[in-house]
Design a protein around this motif. Sequence first.
Motif, PDB file in Angstrom:
ATOM      1  N   TRP A  36      -4.771  -8.327  14.238  1.00  0.00           N
ATOM      2  CA  TRP A  36      -3.649  -9.125  13.711  1.00  0.00           C
ATOM      3  C   TRP A  36      -3.750  -9.261  12.195  1.00  0.00           C
ATOM      4  O   TRP A  36      -2.760  -9.112  11.476  1.00  0.00           O
ATOM      5  CB  TRP A  36      -3.650 -10.509  14.361  1.00  0.00           C
ATOM      6  CG  TRP A  36      -2.514 -11.379  13.891  1.00  0.00           C
ATOM      7  CD1 TRP A  36      -1.273 -11.470  14.435  1.00  0.00           C
ATOM      8  CD2 TRP A  36      -2.535 -12.274  12.766  1.00  0.00           C
ATOM      9  NE1 TRP A  36      -0.511 -12.365  13.725  1.00  0.00           N
ATOM     10  CE2 TRP A  36      -1.256 -12.871  12.692  1.00  0.00           C
ATOM     11  CE3 TRP A  36      -3.496 -12.615  11.824  1.00  0.00           C
ATOM     12  CZ2 TRP A  36      -0.927 -13.793  11.701  1.00  0.00           C
ATOM     13  CZ3 TRP A  36      -3.166 -13.527  10.827  1.00  0.00           C
ATOM     14  CH2 TRP A  36      -1.898 -14.113  10.777  1.00  0.00           C
ATOM     15  N   GLU A  39      -2.775  -6.005  10.424  1.00  0.00           N
ATOM     16  CA  GLU A  39      -1.335  -5.780  10.410  1.00  0.00           C
ATOM     17  C   GLU A  39      -0.625  -6.728   9.455  1.00  0.00           C
ATOM     18  O   GLU A  39       0.375  -6.369   8.830  1.00  0.00           O
ATOM     19  CB  GLU A  39      -0.774  -5.949  11.822  1.00  0.00           C
ATOM     20  CG  GLU A  39      -1.242  -4.877  12.795  1.00  0.00           C
ATOM     21  CD  GLU A  39      -0.769  -5.139  14.212  1.00  0.00           C
ATOM     22  OE1 GLU A  39      -0.208  -6.232  14.470  1.00  0.00           O
ATOM     23  OE2 GLU A  39      -0.963  -4.247  15.074  1.00  0.00           O
ATOM     24  N   PRO A  51      11.016   3.874   7.985  1.00  0.00           N
ATOM     25  CA  PRO A  51      11.003   2.423   8.198  1.00  0.00           C
ATOM     26  C   PRO A  51       9.599   1.850   8.033  1.00  0.00           C
ATOM     27  O   PRO A  51       8.605   2.491   8.381  1.00  0.00           O
ATOM     28  CB  PRO A  51      11.485   2.283   9.649  1.00  0.00           C
ATOM     29  CG  PRO A  51      11.073   3.570  10.297  1.00  0.00           C
ATOM     30  CD  PRO A  51      11.181   4.638   9.239  1.00  0.00           C
ATOM     31  N   PRO A  53       6.639  -0.697   9.043  1.00  0.00           N
ATOM     32  CA  PRO A  53       6.254  -1.347  10.307  1.00  0.00           C
ATOM     33  C   PRO A  53       6.408  -2.857  10.196  1.00  0.00           C
ATOM     34  O   PRO A  53       6.299  -3.425   9.099  1.00  0.00           O
ATOM     35  CB  PRO A  53       4.784  -0.955  10.464  1.00  0.00           C
ATOM     36  CG  PRO A  53       4.313  -0.713   9.071  1.00  0.00           C
ATOM     37  CD  PRO A  53       5.478  -0.129   8.333  1.00  0.00           C
ATOM     38  N   PRO A  54       6.660  -3.538  11.298  1.00  0.00           N
ATOM     39  CA  PRO A  54       6.745  -5.002  11.253  1.00  0.00           C
ATOM     40  C   PRO A  54       5.392  -5.607  10.914  1.00  0.00           C
ATOM     41  O   PRO A  54       4.349  -5.110  11.342  1.00  0.00           O
ATOM     42  CB  PRO A  54       7.170  -5.368  12.673  1.00  0.00           C
ATOM     43  CG  PRO A  54       6.720  -4.217  13.516  1.00  0.00           C
ATOM     44  CD  PRO A  54       6.848  -2.997  12.646  1.00  0.00           C
ATOM     45  N   GLN A  55       5.403  -6.679  10.140  1.00  0.00           N
ATOM     46  CA  GLN A  55       4.161  -7.345   9.763  1.00  0.00           C
ATOM     47  C   GLN A  55       4.259  -8.817  10.153  1.00  0.00           C
ATOM     48  O   GLN A  55       5.264  -9.473   9.858  1.00  0.00           O
ATOM     49  CB  GLN A  55       3.897  -7.174   8.263  1.00  0.00           C
ATOM     50  CG  GLN A  55       3.620  -5.709   7.904  1.00  0.00           C
ATOM     51  CD  GLN A  55       3.352  -5.488   6.431  1.00  0.00           C
ATOM     52  OE1 GLN A  55       4.262  -5.592   5.622  1.00  0.00           O
ATOM     53  NE2 GLN A  55       2.124  -5.174   6.098  1.00  0.00           N
ATOM     54  N   PRO A  56       3.238  -9.348  10.808  1.00  0.00           N
ATOM     55  CA  PRO A  56       3.321 -10.690  11.402  1.00  0.00           C
ATOM     56  C   PRO A  56       3.714 -11.798  10.435  1.00  0.00           C
ATOM     57  O   PRO A  56       4.399 -12.742  10.820  1.00  0.00           O
ATOM     58  CB  PRO A  56       1.914 -10.917  11.954  1.00  0.00           C
ATOM     59  CG  PRO A  56       1.375  -9.559  12.193  1.00  0.00           C
ATOM     60  CD  PRO A  56       1.968  -8.691  11.129  1.00  0.00           C
ATOM     61  N   GLY A  58       5.345 -11.257   7.507  1.00  0.00           N
ATOM     62  CA  GLY A  58       6.431 -10.839   6.648  1.00  0.00           C
ATOM     63  C   GLY A  58       5.987  -9.863   5.579  1.00  0.00           C
ATOM     64  O   GLY A  58       4.786  -9.642   5.367  1.00  0.00           O
ATOM     65  N   PRO A  59       6.943  -9.274   4.852  1.00  0.00           N
ATOM     66  CA  PRO A  59       6.633  -8.207   3.900  1.00  0.00           C
ATOM     67  C   PRO A  59       6.011  -8.678   2.592  1.00  0.00           C
ATOM     68  O   PRO A  59       5.472  -7.859   1.839  1.00  0.00           O
ATOM     69  CB  PRO A  59       8.004  -7.570   3.641  1.00  0.00           C
ATOM     70  CG  PRO A  59       8.974  -8.685   3.870  1.00  0.00           C
ATOM     71  CD  PRO A  59       8.397  -9.511   4.983  1.00  0.00           C
TER      72      PRO A  59
END
Length: 206
Positions: A36, A39, A51, A53-56, A58-59
């Motif tokens: 976690w 990421e 694209p 990747p999603p990050q828990p 936020g960017p």
Amino acid sequence: MRQPVFNNMPAGVLILAGPIILAALLPWISPALNEWLFEASVLVMTGPGEPAPPQPLGPLAPYLLHILIHFGLLHLVLNLTIILSAGRLVAARFGTDGRGTLGFVLFFLACSACGALAETVFHQGGMMVMGGASTGASGLIAAIGWISAGWRGLIRFALPWIGFNLLIGLTGFAMPIQIGWIAHIGGTLAGAALLPAFLVLFGGRR
């Protein structure tokens, strides 16, 4: 008799080094939490049309949290060595009270964020994942020069580091891991530009 360089470590240095060391130990403590944190913390740059990747968290979080993630023992040791040695001297210049400690930590984080932003702005090519405290450590290299001998010291310390990173970037010099050379230069320039203002704001001794 001179004390060893790692004695009497200022609180600001420990505040930075402690979480970095803890993050390095997470794979053995809690693999799930380590995944976690990775990421959430790595700065991911993508190529055109790719694209992210999603990050828990936020960017924006990786612009600061990337300093927690290191790619191998050598990467970790090199950055910690700079933080513990150069950071000790820079933190002492800020002062060891609460105000000075806060100023030192914020200075390091500001250099880290500026280095990450530079890498993002000037990134070209495909996907790249960046981590490591070398953005902030690069700011400390510039700071050491400034506090040792003003502009002359800054040139003596910062220019060789900038030149080394330019060499990596322009020649593709092979390294064990991919080097965010733009981020290093960004952190160094941020350290040179921001240190005088931070010392004034946070009461560093002249």
